[in-house]
Scaffold this motif. Structure first.
Motif, mmCIF file in Angstrom:
data_model
loop_
_atom_site.group_PDB
_atom_site.id
_atom_site.type_symbol
_atom_site.label_atom_id
_atom_site.label_comp_id
_atom_site.label_asym_id
_atom_site.label_seq_id
_atom_site.Cartn_x
_atom_site.Cartn_y
_atom_site.Cartn_z
ATOM 1 N N GLY A 1 0.798 -1.222 0.111
ATOM 2 C CA GLY A 1 0.031 0.077 -0.043
ATOM 3 C C GLY A 1 0.840 1.345 -0.018
ATOM 4 N N TYR A 2 1.736 1.104 0.733
ATOM 5 C CA TYR A 2 2.716 2.408 0.874
ATOM 6 C C TYR A 2 3.398 2.720 -0.277
ATOM 7 C CZ TYR A 2 2.430 3.813 6.049
ATOM 8 O OH TYR A 2 2.058 4.132 7.025
ATOM 9 N N PHE A 3 3.925 1.570 -1.066
ATOM 10 C CA PHE A 3 4.592 1.612 -2.304
ATOM 11 C C PHE A 3 3.708 2.095 -3.399
ATOM 12 C CE2 PHE A 3 5.164 -0.860 -6.468
ATOM 13 C CZ PHE A 3 6.360 -0.213 -6.833
ATOM 14 N N LEU A 4 2.482 1.772 -3.396
ATOM 15 C CA LEU A 4 1.496 2.245 -4.507
ATOM 16 C C LEU A 4 1.232 3.674 -4.228
ATOM 17 C CD1 LEU A 4 -0.951 -0.889 -4.484
ATOM 18 C CD2 LEU A 4 0.641 -0.272 -6.246
ATOM 19 N N ASP A 5 1.110 4.080 -2.880
ATOM 20 C CA ASP A 5 0.738 5.342 -2.797
ATOM 21 C C ASP A 5 1.895 6.140 -2.942
ATOM 22 O OD1 ASP A 5 -1.096 7.369 -1.435
ATOM 23 O OD2 ASP A 5 0.684 7.625 -0.149
ATOM 24 N N SER A 6 3.204 5.706 -2.844
ATOM 25 C CA SER A 6 4.134 6.701 -3.096
ATOM 26 C C SER A 6 5.016 6.851 -4.489
ATOM 27 C CB SER A 6 5.587 6.226 -2.380
ATOM 28 O OG SER A 6 5.123 6.080 -1.009
ATOM 29 N N TYR B 1 18.737 2.232 -10.383
ATOM 30 C CA TYR B 1 17.843 0.966 -10.193
ATOM 31 C C TYR B 1 18.317 0.459 -8.841
ATOM 32 C CZ TYR B 1 21.873 -2.083 -10.587
ATOM 33 O OH TYR B 1 22.933 -2.859 -10.498
ATOM 34 N N SER B 2 17.199 -0.393 -8.088
ATOM 35 C CA SER B 2 17.381 -1.021 -7.032
ATOM 36 C C SER B 2 16.903 -2.361 -6.946
ATOM 37 C CB SER B 2 16.975 -0.335 -5.858
ATOM 38 O OG SER B 2 17.185 -0.762 -4.580
ATOM 39 N N THR B 3 17.461 -3.248 -6.400
ATOM 40 C CA THR B 3 17.201 -4.501 -6.276
ATOM 41 C C THR B 3 16.358 -4.701 -4.816
ATOM 42 O OG1 THR B 3 19.130 -5.211 -5.183
ATOM 43 C CG2 THR B 3 18.768 -5.712 -7.430
ATOM 44 N N SER B 4 16.197 -3.712 -4.039
ATOM 45 C CA SER B 4 15.610 -3.440 -2.733
ATOM 46 C C SER B 4 14.267 -2.932 -3.259
ATOM 47 C CB SER B 4 16.191 -2.430 -1.700
ATOM 48 O OG SER B 4 17.318 -3.197 -1.268
ATOM 49 N N GLU B 5 13.132 -2.954 -2.576
ATOM 50 C CA GLU B 5 11.719 -2.524 -2.864
ATOM 51 C C GLU B 5 11.474 -1.124 -2.218
ATOM 52 O OE1 GLU B 5 8.700 -5.808 -3.363
ATOM 53 O OE2 GLU B 5 10.104 -6.409 -1.965
ATOM 54 N N ILE B 6 11.131 -0.184 -2.805
ATOM 55 C CA ILE B 6 10.766 0.993 -2.292
ATOM 56 C C ILE B 6 9.314 0.979 -1.331
ATOM 57 C CG2 ILE B 6 9.947 3.378 -2.740
ATOM 58 C CD1 ILE B 6 11.326 3.283 -5.374
ATOM 59 N N MET B 7 9.542 1.362 -0.385
ATOM 60 C CA MET B 7 8.347 1.220 0.574
ATOM 61 C C MET B 7 7.638 2.604 0.807
ATOM 62 S SD MET B 7 7.700 -0.363 4.518
ATOM 63 C CE MET B 7 6.276 -0.253 5.335
ATOM 64 N N THR B 8 8.415 3.541 1.110
ATOM 65 C CA THR B 8 7.780 4.814 1.019
ATOM 66 C C THR B 8 8.897 5.961 1.072
ATOM 67 O OG1 THR B 8 6.226 6.574 1.896
ATOM 68 C CG2 THR B 8 7.551 5.166 3.579
ATOM 69 N N TYR B 9 9.033 7.230 1.032
ATOM 70 C CA TYR B 9 9.856 8.075 0.975
ATOM 71 C C TYR B 9 9.288 9.558 1.301
ATOM 72 C CZ TYR B 9 8.896 9.166 -3.906
ATOM 73 O OH TYR B 9 7.965 9.606 -4.988
ATOM 74 N N LEU B 10 9.959 10.390 1.881
ATOM 75 C CA LEU B 10 9.701 11.908 2.171
ATOM 76 C C LEU B 10 10.593 12.776 1.508
ATOM 77 C CD1 LEU B 10 9.602 11.647 6.003
ATOM 78 C CD2 LEU B 10 7.698 11.362 4.378
ATOM 79 N N TRP C 1 5.926 4.000 10.158
ATOM 80 C CA TRP C 1 4.858 4.673 9.912
ATOM 81 C C TRP C 1 4.552 5.835 9.064
ATOM 82 C CZ3 TRP C 1 0.037 1.319 10.025
ATOM 83 C CH2 TRP C 1 0.189 0.253 10.979
ATOM 84 N N ARG C 2 3.965 6.171 8.135
ATOM 85 C CA ARG C 2 3.981 7.403 7.625
ATOM 86 C C ARG C 2 2.945 8.464 8.385
ATOM 87 N NH1 ARG C 2 5.152 9.477 1.533
ATOM 88 N NH2 ARG C 2 4.540 11.334 2.818
ATOM 89 N N GLN C 3 3.174 9.488 8.866
ATOM 90 C CA GLN C 3 2.252 10.464 9.399
ATOM 91 C C GLN C 3 2.372 11.994 8.886
ATOM 92 O OE1 GLN C 3 -0.617 9.875 11.201
ATOM 93 N NE2 GLN C 3 -1.190 12.053 10.937
ATOM 94 N N GLY C 4 1.831 12.231 7.811
ATOM 95 C CA GLY C 4 1.883 13.561 6.973
ATOM 96 C C GLY C 4 3.266 13.529 6.427
ATOM 97 N N SER C 5 4.168 14.481 6.806
ATOM 98 C CA SER C 5 5.552 14.578 6.304
ATOM 99 C C SER C 5 6.494 13.901 7.292
ATOM 100 C CB SER C 5 5.876 16.023 6.191
ATOM 101 O OG SER C 5 5.874 16.720 7.465
ATOM 102 N N THR C 6 6.078 12.996 8.133
ATOM 103 C CA THR C 6 6.962 12.302 9.208
ATOM 104 C C THR C 6 6.986 11.002 9.013
ATOM 105 O OG1 THR C 6 6.534 14.141 10.655
ATOM 106 C CG2 THR C 6 7.626 12.276 11.756
ATOM 107 N N LEU C 7 8.085 10.319 9.270
ATOM 108 C CA LEU C 7 8.265 9.145 9.321
ATOM 109 C C LEU C 7 8.515 8.341 10.638
ATOM 110 C CD1 LEU C 7 8.237 6.563 7.137
ATOM 111 C CD2 LEU C 7 10.675 6.761 6.751
ATOM 112 N N VAL C 8 7.749 7.738 11.178
ATOM 113 C CA VAL C 8 7.668 7.366 12.660
ATOM 114 C C VAL C 8 7.993 6.025 12.826
ATOM 115 C CG1 VAL C 8 6.501 7.395 14.799
ATOM 116 C CG2 VAL C 8 5.900 9.097 13.089
ATOM 117 N N VAL D 1 -0.259 4.676 14.429
ATOM 118 C CA VAL D 1 -0.123 6.114 14.571
ATOM 119 C C VAL D 1 -1.399 6.707 14.257
ATOM 120 C CG1 VAL D 1 1.217 8.182 13.697
ATOM 121 C CG2 VAL D 1 2.346 6.037 14.166
ATOM 122 N N ARG D 2 -1.836 7.725 14.981
ATOM 123 C CA ARG D 2 -2.965 8.303 14.719
ATOM 124 C C ARG D 2 -2.912 9.687 14.810
ATOM 125 N NH1 ARG D 2 -7.079 4.647 18.174
ATOM 126 N NH2 ARG D 2 -7.658 3.365 16.592
#
Length: 311
Positions: free
Chosen positions: A116-121, A209-218, A296-303, A309-310
């Motif tokens: 889900g994070y990958f698709l969103d990012s 390229y990367s052989t690791s998968e992207i989960m998310t990024y800021l 977990w992503r919370q807005g512009s923060t990675l926790v 996280v709510r």
């Protein structure tokens, strides 16, 4: 795993004869299965059989096939009280779902979060076409290869061939983009598939390229992940040699003709700070899956750390 989209019979419209101009839609795609009366409680088995490996292979195949809407049945398994359930099932509707009947997270919930994070990012994934077939060093592995026609971002999805093969295989295949052609090595241990990205503008960097998968990024942090104990390589391009600081973990770096290559093993969390080279600074978090799942992503923060996280 079925090819119901651009890699299936009839291509993009092959599975949509009733509505050929609308996006590919899987309305009840396997997230578990119900128990019959007298089945002796198969939900824990179902949760494993349709667990993380199943999700990566089956959902990954749908993504590669350009199915743009997937509904998982079930994501949350519950209880059917009183006379509500169909007569073929008993009161439990746990389903072996990602969130079980007691509202606990199963391991497959973390895999859904990764995807889900990958698709969103990685937004270029929302517009892809089939790209050139990829030759693989072994016929027991196949690689789906798509490209965004606007950004020329490439997506490679390696998995076993057939997808229910459960051996441990390491294969090589070429990654060819406007950046050039590279031979990459990928390991598939059992039921698995990987979402690999090439030629992508990533947090102000250029990912070759990367052989690791992207989960998310800021803006200045990138979270990459892979299976525990498996090798990973990430190549970034710069106008001049950047400064590389390994803040934690074991990571080696090499510089060659504009490419910065980072090599490592997915083991816990490695942290690398890259600055200079004509780009803004970035911190790469290189994690195994279990460690990546604690972020977990919370807005512009990675926790990192809490189960939830709510706001």
């Amino acid at each position: 795993a079925p090819d119901w989209g651009i890699y299936g019979p009839g291509g993009a419209k092959g599975g949509a004869s009733a509505s050929p101009t609308t996006p590919g839609f899987a309305a009840e795609f396997g997230g578990g299965w119900f128990d019959y009366w007298g089945s002796n409680g198969t939900y824990p088995c179902t949760a494993v059989r349709e667990g993380p490996g199943y999700e990566r292979v089956f959902y990954g195949t749908n993504i590669a096939n350009r199915l743009t809407v997937q509904n998982f049945y079930m994501t949350f398994g519950g209880t059917s009280w009183g006379w509500l359930p169909a007569p073929v099932v008993y009161s439990s509707y746990d389903y072996g779902a990602a969130i079980d009947e007691a509202r606990q997270l199963r391991p497959k919930a973390a895999t859904m979060k990764e995807l889900g994070y990958f698709l969103d990012s990685v937004t270029p994934l929302t517009k892809v076409d089939k790209a050139d077939p990829v030759p693989v060093s072994s016929d027991v592995v196949k690689v789906y290869h798509n490209v965004n026609p606007d950004t020329e971002t490439h997506f490679y999805v390696p998995m076993h061939n057939p997808s229910n093969r459960t051996t441990d295989d390491t294969v090589t295949f070429p990654v060819s983009t406007p950046d050039g052609s590279y031979q990459v090595s990928v390991r598939l241990n059992g039921q698995d598939a990987k979402q690999l990205v090439a030629n992508y503008d990533l947090a102000g960097q250029h990912l070759v390229y990367s052989t690791s998968e992207i989960m998310t990024y800021l803006d200045d942090v990138v979270l990459l992940h892979g299976r525990a104990g498996e090798d990973g390589s990430t190549v970034l391009r710069y106008a001049s040699e950047p400064k590389v600081e390994v803040l934690s973990g074991a990571v080696t770096s090499t510089w060659n003709a504009g490419d910065l290559r980072l090599d490592y093993v997915h083991n816990g969390l490695a942290r690398v700070r890259v600055s200079g080279g004509g780009r803004r600074p970035v911190t790469l978090l290189l994690a195994d899956d279990a460690t990546a799942d604690t972020f977990w992503r919370q807005g512009s923060t990675l926790v990192r750390g809490p189960a939830l996280v709510r706001t």
